[in-house]
Design an enzyme around this catalytic site. Structure first.
Site, PDB file in Angstrom:
ATOM      1  N   HIS A   1       0.820  -1.216   0.000  1.00 40.32           N
ATOM      2  CA  HIS A   1       0.000   0.000   0.000  1.00 40.32           C
ATOM      3  C   HIS A   1       0.854   1.266   0.000  1.00 40.32           C
ATOM      4  O   HIS A   1       0.412   2.309  -0.513  1.00 40.32           O
ATOM      5  CB  HIS A   1      -0.927   0.013   1.218  1.00 40.32           C
ATOM      6  N   GLY A   2       2.031   1.205   0.590  1.00 42.15           N
ATOM      7  CA  GLY A   2       2.848   2.399   0.608  1.00 42.15           C
ATOM      8  C   GLY A   2       4.199   2.145   1.227  1.00 42.15           C
ATOM      9  O   GLY A   2       4.351   1.259   2.068  1.00 42.15           O
TER      10      GLY A   2
END
Length: 428
Positions: free
Chosen positions: A276-277
């Site tokens: 996601h990041g």
């Protein structure tokens, strides 16, 4: 143009590797798969995680009194994460012989570059659209259903998610939020993220349907789940099955005893969080959900029966909301500030510092969003919530048809009367 060349290169690479697997021995197919995945994941690693790796290295060097390494920030092309995931799923499916190799580069490139889901999913497998790429049917009914789905998603995004966005931003920017403010911010973000991402998915599915394609569903009322396993069967469903089929099962799944199973759950969700990041907060969020899944599995393996829905649901939502705080916070310090406030470190109600920033309509939409989350519990009595008009008669049918259109028009008015809010998942 540089990023366009990158996406074309990723497409050509996966197409060529899949072609090269044809007619080869198992050992050669395995080597080609490793080569293909290395190329795909190498691209993702460079553009998405190089900054994170260098920043982590520099932080460690500076903590030891050294000089940080000079570094020019790398820009992450929008949608690259989803683009690479689809390449990975295609290569693995071809390797496993779950799908035939595509011999039509144009069709394969069209699959990779479908504009409606290119940026933020759903993550579509090649097998799910291969037949539609060869020949698909168009009808006024299918177009109408797609347009209605698009308008529902648009309303979810613009009317609900975007209205809650200023509330979330204001709370997370407070240097010392009170207990009430911290819970308002955490709950508002929980709702904003759902209506933003589920709205985007509905718009993508609707656009695809209007063009003759059928995409897999991505959400199924996840905030009505009764336990963490059910939650992940309903939230970002295409990512959940990707993590299950290509990562968890490849790690051994539950085939090597309970300890290895718990470790696989943790590792799968940590990688899912990192996807996601590039931030330690996402890793913590992934570890949190992996630990919850492992705990749930341990509970069931130990003979623990299912809890009453209301109790399981309350515990689940508490865990999910706590997890979203780390997911939203830019760093650990911000997350800990909010956690401390949520558990009473700065006891109090809504302060003047926040009250003036939240308008009455935003308070109303916060309650409306909560009501909409639980509205599907009454779906049997509210036929206008159905995805299809089949079985509707009398007044139900025009209501089913026209409420999305009215919400869409209202959303258009709002869209042109205030600043645009980007889709939250564009950053991933």
């Amino acid at each position: 143009m540089d990023f366009l060349a990158l996406l074309v290169g990723v497409t050509v690479w996966s197409f060529w590797i899949a072609q090269a697997m044809e007619g080869r021995s198992e050992a050669a197919r395995t080597r080609l798969l490793v080569l293909g995945l290395t190329g795909q994941l190498g691209v993702l690693g460079w553009f998405k995680y190089a900054n994170f790796g260098v920043q982590t290295f520099n932080d460690a060097v500076m903590a030891l009194g050294g000089t940080p390494m000079p570094w020019a920030q790398i820009i992450l092309p929008v949608g690259l994460s989803f683009y690479v995931l689809q390449s990975v799923s295609y290569l693995v499916d071809v390797y496993r012989r779950d799908v035939p190799t595509s011999r039509d580069f144009v069709a394969y490139a069209a699959y990779k570059a479908m504009f409606s889901q290119l940026i933020a999913g759903p993550i579509v497998r090649y097998a799910e659209v291969a037949e539609d790429l060869r020949a698909r049917t168009h009808s006024l009914e299918k177009f109408g259903l797609g347009a209605r789905r698009f308008m529902v998603g648009f309303a979810m995004k613009v009317l609900v998610a975007d209205t809650l966005a200023p509330v979330v931003d204001s709370v997370f920017a407070l240097p010392a939020p009170t207990t009430a403010e911290a819970w308002v911010g955490a709950i508002a973000y929980t709702l904003q993220l759902f209506f933003d991402f589920a709205g985007y998915s509905a718009m993508a599915i609707g656009l695809a349907m209007m063009c003759g394609f059928r995409f897999p569903e991505n959400f199924d009322n996840p905030y009505l789940a009764g336990n963490i396993q059910e939650f992940w069967q309903r939230w970002h469903m295409t990512l959940s099955r990707f993590l299950r089929d290509y990562l968890y099962i490849s790690l051994g799944g539950n085939r090597h005893g309970p300890v290895r199973t718990y470790a696989n759950l943790l590792l799968t969700m940590v990688i899912g969080g990192l996807w996601h990041g590039a931030n330690w907060t996402f890793i913590v969020w992934g570890f949190w959900h992996g630990a919850l899944l492992a705990l749930h599995r341990f509970w069931r393996a130990s003979g623990g029966g299912p809890m009453p829905w209301i109790l399981g649901h309350a515990l689940l939502m508490l865990a999910v909301i706590l997890g979203w705080v780390a997911f939203r916070a830019p760093d650990f310090a911000s997350a800990f500030t909010l956690y401390a406030a949520m558990f009473g470190a700065n006891w109090g109600g809504i302060s003047d510092a926040l009250a003036w920033q939240i308008t009455p309509d935003q308070w109303w939409f916060l309650w409306l969003a909560l009501g909409l989350v639980y509205l599907p519990l009454l779906a049997g009595r509210l036929p206008f919530l159905r995805l299809s008009p089949e079985g509707l008669s009398g007044l139900s049918r025009p209501v089913w048809m026209w409420w999305p259109f009215a919400a869409f028009l209202l959303g258009l008015v709002l869209l042109y009367s205030r600043a645009a809010v980007p889709f939250l998942y564009f950053q991933f």
